[in-house]
Scaffold this active site. Structure first.
Site, PDB file in Angstrom:
ATOM      1  N   GLU A  80       6.419  -5.801   3.804  1.00  0.00           N
ATOM      2  CA  GLU A  80       6.622  -7.426   4.187  1.00  0.00           C
ATOM      3  C   GLU A  80       5.101  -8.052   3.725  1.00  0.00           C
ATOM      4  O   GLU A  80       4.096  -7.322   3.783  1.00  0.00           O
ATOM      5  CB  GLU A  80       6.611  -7.505   5.477  1.00  0.00           C
ATOM      6  N   LYS A 179      14.581 -12.962   7.203  1.00  0.00           N
ATOM      7  CA  LYS A 179      14.288 -12.484   8.583  1.00  0.00           C
ATOM      8  C   LYS A 179      14.468 -13.363   9.868  1.00  0.00           C
ATOM      9  O   LYS A 179      14.494 -14.873   9.782  1.00  0.00           O
ATOM     10  CB  LYS A 179      12.575 -12.396   8.881  1.00  0.00           C
ATOM     11  N   CYS A 212      10.221  -5.968  10.117  1.00  0.00           N
ATOM     12  CA  CYS A 212       9.175  -5.873  10.929  1.00  0.00           C
ATOM     13  C   CYS A 212       9.644  -6.255  12.527  1.00  0.00           C
ATOM     14  O   CYS A 212      10.246  -5.532  13.068  1.00  0.00           O
ATOM     15  CB  CYS A 212       8.044  -6.899  10.540  1.00  0.00           C
TER      16      CYS A 212
END
Ligand SMILES: *[C@@H]1O[C@H](CO)[C@@H](O)[C@H](O)[C@H]1NC(C)=O
Ligand SMILES: *[C@@H]1O[C@H](CO)[C@@H](O)[C@H](O)[C@H]1NC(C)=O
Ligand SMILES: *[C@@H]1O[C@H](CO)[C@@H](O)[C@H](O)[C@H]1NC(C)=O
Ligand SMILES: *[C@@H]1O[C@H](CO)[C@@H](O)[C@H](O)[C@H]1NC(C)=O
Ligand SMILES: *[C@@H]1O[C@H](CO)[C@@H](O)[C@H](O)[C@H]1NC(C)=O
Length: 501
Positions: A80, A179, A212
């Site tokens: 990321e 995300k 993440c």
């Protein structure tokens, strides 16, 4: 002949199915990257300047991608924020964004770069995949125009997404994931109203992808594994380590084991931000991992994995996390319990006063039982057993049930739960269990120097986390980290809800 033909074909398909389950494997790679950061992120740069920086990062990624392909890797995950960094504002990330189409358009940017307007980053990533005949997973930024007089649309007339993209070995865009659970500092991005559940099929298994902070929440992470039954999760991350329970290698390998899935985690590398820790994790333990707080260098990991790990799992995946713990009485009373804190959560602790023993500590509905034998008791090293059953409220709100054996920072009991990276005490045996109300529990064992313990422990079907052969390295923590998603407040929570940053 007429009769035999279908018979033969059934046998043949059975045989091929068996072979497919038992022996199919592939080679995975992850690259930990030292991101070349922009000089500043507070005032916007031109698109040309933005591309110069992104190309410098892609030069480094290209070297890793070529090296991975030469070592036989079928797929490589890059981190990321790896192409432009972090700490942007909404306006200053904008020149770094590209319009990323829905993969259904069936597009190979390398061969038709201008089909959807300028897309130099997607073109280059696609060509790296195509030229090296390898799937490439990368994290870039997407922009999507919207009508700014519609209430949900941001005032500047477009959405900005933190986005993972996957190009197959011919360079075709096969996945795009926006995300969902943004971390507090990501004010530059919007999140999709509904979590996107993104999967794609390959000759070497079914893949899912998320990013993440997503790993701490139910959607889309748990849905991908338990409902869509992906074989491997792709996980670009920019993960800041938090001892004792949330270092990258520790938590990501535990998630792979708890969820019984392959997990490919590529982290950014920046020691001053505690960012390091990448790995190739199988359900029964890590195949390769990397943790380096000494130097600022990139690192490539390559390892083989089963294409369909749940079919070849031994022992099978069904664990009842509370079965053993609810079947026994308390080992010890609560008369010496004391309060403590781990990463802002108030735990109940009890000290391990003898070189071997059985003890219990409870908080609310969670009782944690530990049986252990130390190789020797060091006078200056104190270990405690702790329990936490409650809502974590800092840097995101999520409900936890934790049973943990941890080393205290020093012999003062007030330091128990504070980050420690080294230890001297070896354990010949341990067995940890808890009366969990959730079925999502992630087993962690972290050794001195922040190292994993592949093959040194296992989870029994009655929910006990037990050591295998006696662990040769000193122990920082042995933990059952439970997430009780049903008790979470609505997700995701917006950054503006927090009182800081
Ligand atoms: C891919 O190969 C083509 C033709 O050999 C070359 O022109 C191009 O620069 C290569 N691109 C990448 C990203 O490797
Ligand atoms: C934007 O939305 C407004 C209000 O719904 C509408 O009147 C306008 O035509 C829309 N503009 C465009 C370009 O679609
Ligand atoms: C690590 O990140 C910080 C904060 O963004 C930055 O100032 C520093 O230069 C980075 N270190 C390296 C080695 O890139
Ligand atoms: C797990 O085991 C406990 C104790 O044996 C039992 O009460 C519970 O129903 C089991 N849970 C599941 C999901 O099978
Ligand atoms: C701990 O419990 C086990 C099994 O219940 C028992 O065999 C052992 O002697 C106990 N150890 C100590 C030090 O009390």
């Amino acid at each position: 002949m007429v009769c035999l033909y279908p018979y033969v074909s059934i046998i043949a398909s059975l045989l091929s199915a068996l072979k497919f389950c038992a022996s199919d494997s592939y080679v995975a790679a992850v690259y930990e990257h030292v991101v070349i950061l922009p000089d500043h992120t507070d005032i916007p740069v031109s698109p040309e300047e933005a591309l110069v920086l992104m190309n410098r990062n892609m030069d480094v990624l290209e070297t890793a991608i070529k090296a991975a392909a030469q070592q036989g890797a079928h797929i490589i995950v890059t981190p990321e924020d790896a192409i432009y960094g972090w700490n942007f504002k909404r306006e200053t990330i904008y020149p770094f964004l590209e319009d990323i189409p829905d993969p259904q358009v069936n597009w190979i940017p390398c061969t038709a770069p201008e089909r959807f307007g300028p897309a130099p980053v997607q073109e280059r990533l696609s060509c790296m995949a195509r030229n090296n005949s390898i799937y490439v997973v990368a994290n870039i930024g997407d922009k999507k125009a919207c009508n700014s007089s519609v209430p949900q649309c941001p005032r500047d007339g477009h959405y900005q997404y933190n986005t993972d993209v996957v190009f197959d070995s011919e360079g075709k865009l096969v996945a795009r994931y926006h995300k969902h659970n943004l971390f507090m500092m990501e004010k530059q991005f919007d999140y999709p109203k509904e979590p996107e559940v993104v999967t794609f099929d390959t000759p070497f298994g079914k893949f899912g992808i998320f990013t993440c902070f997503d790993i701490l929440f139910h959607d889309p992470a748990v849905t991908l594994v338990s409902k869509l039954q992906v074989d491997t999760v792709l996980f670009p991350t920019a993960w800041m380590n938090v001892l004792p329970h949330l270092t990258a290698i520790e938590f990501h390998s535990a998630w792979a084991m708890g969820m019984q899935v392959n997990f490919l985690a590529a982290n950014t590398h920046n020691t001053s931000m505690e960012m390091t820790g990448s790995g190739i994790y199988a359900p029964d333990g890590p195949r390769a991992f990397h943790y380096n707080m000494e130097t600022d260098d990139g690192h490539l990991l390559v390892a083989e994995l089963d294409s369909h790990p749940c079919l070849s799992a031994t022992p099978p995946a069904t664990v009842n996390w509370s079965s053993y713990a609810t079947s026994i009485k308390r080992f010890s009373s609560d008369e010496h319990d004391f309060p403590g804190v781990i990463f802002f959560d108030p735990l109940t602790f009890t000290e391990l006063t003898t070189p071997e023993g059985n003890c219990t500590v409870c908080q609310k509905d969670l009782c944690c039982h530990l049986s252990y034998r130390m190789a020797e008791k060091h006078k200056d090293e104190v270990y405690v057993l702790g329990a936490f059953d409650g809502l974590h409220v800092i840097e995101g709100k999520y409900y936890l049930q934790i049973c943990t054996l941890v080393k205290c920072k020093n012999s003062d009991l007030k330091t128990c739960g504070q980050p420690v990276a080294t230890a001297q005490t070896r354990f010949e045996a341990f067995s940890l269990s808890g009366t969990f109300g959730t079925k999502y529990v992630f087993p962690e064992v972290l050794l001195s120097g922040v190292q994993l313990a592949p093959g040194k422990f296992q989870v029994l079907s009655d929910g006990r986390l037990v050591s295998h052969h006696g662990i040769s390295e000193p122990v920082i923590t042995v933990t059952l980290f439970g997430r009780w998603y049903e008790k979470d407040p609505p997700q995701p929570q917006q950054a503006s809800l927090y009182g800081y940053i």
